[in-house]
Design an enzyme around this catalytic site. Structure first.
Site, PDB file in Angstrom:
ATOM      1  N   CYS A  68     112.769  40.685  27.035  1.00  0.00           N
ATOM      2  CA  CYS A  68     113.346  41.946  27.535  1.00  0.00           C
ATOM      3  C   CYS A  68     112.731  43.187  26.890  1.00  0.00           C
ATOM      4  O   CYS A  68     112.543  44.209  27.557  1.00  0.00           O
ATOM      5  CB  CYS A  68     114.863  41.934  27.353  1.00  0.00           C
ATOM      6  SG  CYS A  68     115.418  41.364  25.739  1.00  0.00           S
ATOM      7  N   HIS A 161     117.357  48.832  26.265  1.00  0.00           N
ATOM      8  CA  HIS A 161     116.613  48.836  24.998  1.00  0.00           C
ATOM      9  C   HIS A 161     115.785  50.120  24.908  1.00  0.00           C
ATOM     10  O   HIS A 161     114.962  50.407  25.793  1.00  0.00           O
ATOM     11  CB  HIS A 161     115.662  47.635  24.931  1.00  0.00           C
ATOM     12  CG  HIS A 161     116.360  46.309  24.821  1.00  0.00           C
ATOM     13  ND1 HIS A 161     117.716  46.170  24.584  1.00  0.00           N
ATOM     14  CD2 HIS A 161     115.867  45.034  24.891  1.00  0.00           C
ATOM     15  CE1 HIS A 161     118.023  44.881  24.522  1.00  0.00           C
ATOM     16  NE2 HIS A 161     116.925  44.163  24.710  1.00  0.00           N
TER      17      HIS A 161
HETATM   18  N1  NAP Z   1     120.074  38.743  27.647  1.00  0.00           N
HETATM   19  C1  NAP Z   1     118.882  39.305  27.870  1.00  0.00           C
HETATM   20  O1  NAP Z   1     118.765  40.552  27.917  1.00  0.00           O
HETATM   21  C2  NAP Z   1     117.652  38.444  28.066  1.00  0.00           C
HETATM   22  C3  NAP Z   1     116.482  39.092  28.416  1.00  0.00           C
HETATM   23  C4  NAP Z   1     115.306  38.374  28.619  1.00  0.00           C
HETATM   24  C5  NAP Z   1     115.319  37.015  28.446  1.00  0.00           C
HETATM   25  N2  NAP Z   1     116.460  36.372  28.075  1.00  0.00           N
HETATM   26  C6  NAP Z   1     116.396  34.916  27.986  1.00  0.00           C
HETATM   27  O2  NAP Z   1     117.155  34.368  29.060  1.00  0.00           O
HETATM   28  C7  NAP Z   1     117.788  33.141  28.653  1.00  0.00           C
HETATM   29  C8  NAP Z   1     119.270  33.288  28.842  1.00  0.00           C
HETATM   30  O3  NAP Z   1     119.701  34.416  28.064  1.00  0.00           O
HETATM   31  P1  NAP Z   1     121.218  34.876  28.055  1.00  0.00           P
HETATM   32  O4  NAP Z   1     121.246  36.154  27.273  1.00  0.00           O
HETATM   33  O5  NAP Z   1     121.795  34.850  29.416  1.00  0.00           O
HETATM   34  O6  NAP Z   1     121.836  33.707  27.145  1.00  0.00           O
HETATM   35  P2  NAP Z   1     123.306  33.099  27.118  1.00  0.00           P
HETATM   36  O7  NAP Z   1     124.307  34.175  27.397  1.00  0.00           O
HETATM   37  O8  NAP Z   1     123.408  32.340  25.841  1.00  0.00           O
HETATM   38  O9  NAP Z   1     123.324  32.096  28.354  1.00  0.00           O
HETATM   39  C9  NAP Z   1     122.637  30.875  28.311  1.00  0.00           C
HETATM   40  C10 NAP Z   1     123.089  30.044  29.486  1.00  0.00           C
HETATM   41  O10 NAP Z   1     122.410  28.785  29.460  1.00  0.00           O
HETATM   42  C11 NAP Z   1     123.371  27.791  29.823  1.00  0.00           C
HETATM   43  N3  NAP Z   1     122.975  26.469  29.297  1.00  0.00           N
HETATM   44  C12 NAP Z   1     122.778  26.142  27.993  1.00  0.00           C
HETATM   45  N4  NAP Z   1     122.423  24.845  27.899  1.00  0.00           N
HETATM   46  C13 NAP Z   1     122.421  24.343  29.177  1.00  0.00           C
HETATM   47  C14 NAP Z   1     122.144  23.052  29.745  1.00  0.00           C
HETATM   48  N5  NAP Z   1     121.789  22.026  28.972  1.00  0.00           N
HETATM   49  N6  NAP Z   1     122.226  22.928  31.078  1.00  0.00           N
HETATM   50  C15 NAP Z   1     122.586  23.975  31.875  1.00  0.00           C
HETATM   51  N7  NAP Z   1     122.870  25.209  31.382  1.00  0.00           N
HETATM   52  C16 NAP Z   1     122.783  25.391  30.055  1.00  0.00           C
HETATM   53  C17 NAP Z   1     124.663  28.295  29.209  1.00  0.00           C
HETATM   54  O11 NAP Z   1     125.740  27.692  29.881  1.00  0.00           O
HETATM   55  P3  NAP Z   1     127.230  27.679  29.226  1.00  0.00           P
HETATM   56  O12 NAP Z   1     127.739  29.075  29.322  1.00  0.00           O
HETATM   57  O13 NAP Z   1     127.972  26.719  30.093  1.00  0.00           O
HETATM   58  O14 NAP Z   1     127.042  27.230  27.812  1.00  0.00           O
HETATM   59  C18 NAP Z   1     124.590  29.792  29.475  1.00  0.00           C
HETATM   60  O15 NAP Z   1     125.108  30.103  30.764  1.00  0.00           O
HETATM   61  C19 NAP Z   1     117.371  32.888  27.211  1.00  0.00           C
HETATM   62  O16 NAP Z   1     116.248  32.030  27.211  1.00  0.00           O
HETATM   63  C20 NAP Z   1     117.002  34.302  26.726  1.00  0.00           C
HETATM   64  O17 NAP Z   1     116.066  34.266  25.672  1.00  0.00           O
HETATM   65  C21 NAP Z   1     117.632  37.058  27.911  1.00  0.00           C
END
Ligand code: NAP
Length: 274
Positions: A68, A161
């Site tokens: 991000c 950000h």
């Molecule tokens: N937030 C940002 O601004 C942002 C920006 C760029 C990239 N990212 C990337 O995007 C990804 C997600 O980020 P996030 O901020 O949304 O993280 P998050 O809030 O921790 O969400 C992660 C999601 O993955 C799911 N998950 C985990 N293990 C799983 C499995 N084995 N099978 C299916 N689903 C599973 C979780 O489900 P449960 O809720 O059921 O546990 C949750 O919905 C990460 O790789 C992060 O580095 C995030």
């Protein structure tokens, strides 16, 4: 077509399995961004990197979008690298809470506080920038060779950000030339009519106290990077502030735009990428 926003350790094994099963996977996860045969794409900047696609036997493939903080940075400095060449770049980020996902800091950790560490973030900024701004040569990406240094901080804003950037550019252009270059930029895919593409990927504001997260993060429905305070830098030559919506352009919106690019390039029809 599958959209992946999985935690990186999960995506590491699951995404290749989905590719092998024949799916086109567009991912927001960091797990495979640095692989030499997987495109790391911001459509306006390096749509040509889709040439890296190496479809599995069943026709599946994986396309990723950047971290991000990298997304806003790479989009804002791409026109400058293209026109002048960036030698060195120092960036200090003020990153919102939503960027940390569900397992981010608790509210009390951020009240009256700034956390000067985000695990794994600084190397991503320094490295992904060089892959995105790298040139496609002989079927490979030749990395940009920018000496980049990042300082990352978690602050108490909800979304958006903010990043303070100093750069050394070839030819030492004036702040006015830098401003003009950013103003003109429309990106390589502006003629494709991608539904999520903003009219202007970069907007420059002249007010001395902008951009600000609360006021500017929704510019272009969250898909536009807002740049301000373009000025001389006594250390490196030129400096500016930029703001990017981490959860839209830096995450879901960026992934969606990549899928729209794949569709526009005809890569989502069966066997098209083979
Ligand atoms: N937030 C940002 O601004 C942002 C920006 C760029 C990239 N990212 C990337 O995007 C990804 C997600 O980020 P996030 O901020 O949304 O993280 P998050 O809030 O921790 O969400 C992660 C999601 O993955 C799911 N998950 C985990 N293990 C799983 C499995 N084995 N099978 C299916 N689903 C599973 C979780 O489900 P449960 O809720 O059921 O546990 C949750 O919905 C990460 O790789 C992060 O580095 C995030």
């Amino acid at each position: 077509l599958l959209f992946s926003a999985l935690d990186s350790p999960v995506a590491h094994d699951l995404e290749p399995a989905l590719v092998e099963a024949g799916f086109a996977v567009v991912s927001n996860s960091s797990a495979h961004r640095e692989a030499s045969d997987i495109p790391l794409v911001i459509p306006e900047v390096n749509a040509d990197h889709l040439a890296l696609l190496s479809p599995a036997a069943a026709g599946g493939f994986l396309v990723t979008n950047p971290n991000c903080s990298v997304t806003g940075l790479a989009l804002a400095v791409a026109p400058l690298h293209r026109r002048f060449g960036i030698r060195r770049l120092v960036v200090a980020t003020l990153q919102s809470v939503s960027g940390a996902g569900a397992s981010g800091p608790r509210a009390m950790e951020l009240v009256d506080n700034v956390v000067p560490f985000i695990d794994g973030e600084e190397p991503k900024l320094e490295s992904e920038l060089n892959k995105i701004l790298g040139r496609l040569e002989g079927g490979r990406v030749s990395r940009a060779g920018i000496r980049a240094s990042a300082h990352c901080h978690r602050v108490a804003t909800l979304d958006g950000h903010l990043e303070a950037v100093s750069m050394e550019l070839d030819g030492n252009p004036s702040p006015e030339e830098v401003r003009g270059t950013l103003e003109e930029f429309r990106g390589d895919v502006c003629d494709l009519g991608l539904p999520s593409a903003p009219e202007r990927p970069i907007v420059v504001l002249d007010a001395p106290d902008r951009p600000q997260p609360r006021l500017d993060r929704d510019c272009g429905d969250g898909m536009t990077v807002v740049v301000g305070r373009i000025r001389s830098c006594p250390a490196l030559g030129v400096k500016l502030e930029l703001l990017s919506h981490n959860a839209v352009r830096g995450a879901a919106g960026g992934t969606l735009l990549n899928a729209e690019l794949l569709a526009a390039r005809g890569l989502l029809t069966e066997g098209a990428a083979a």
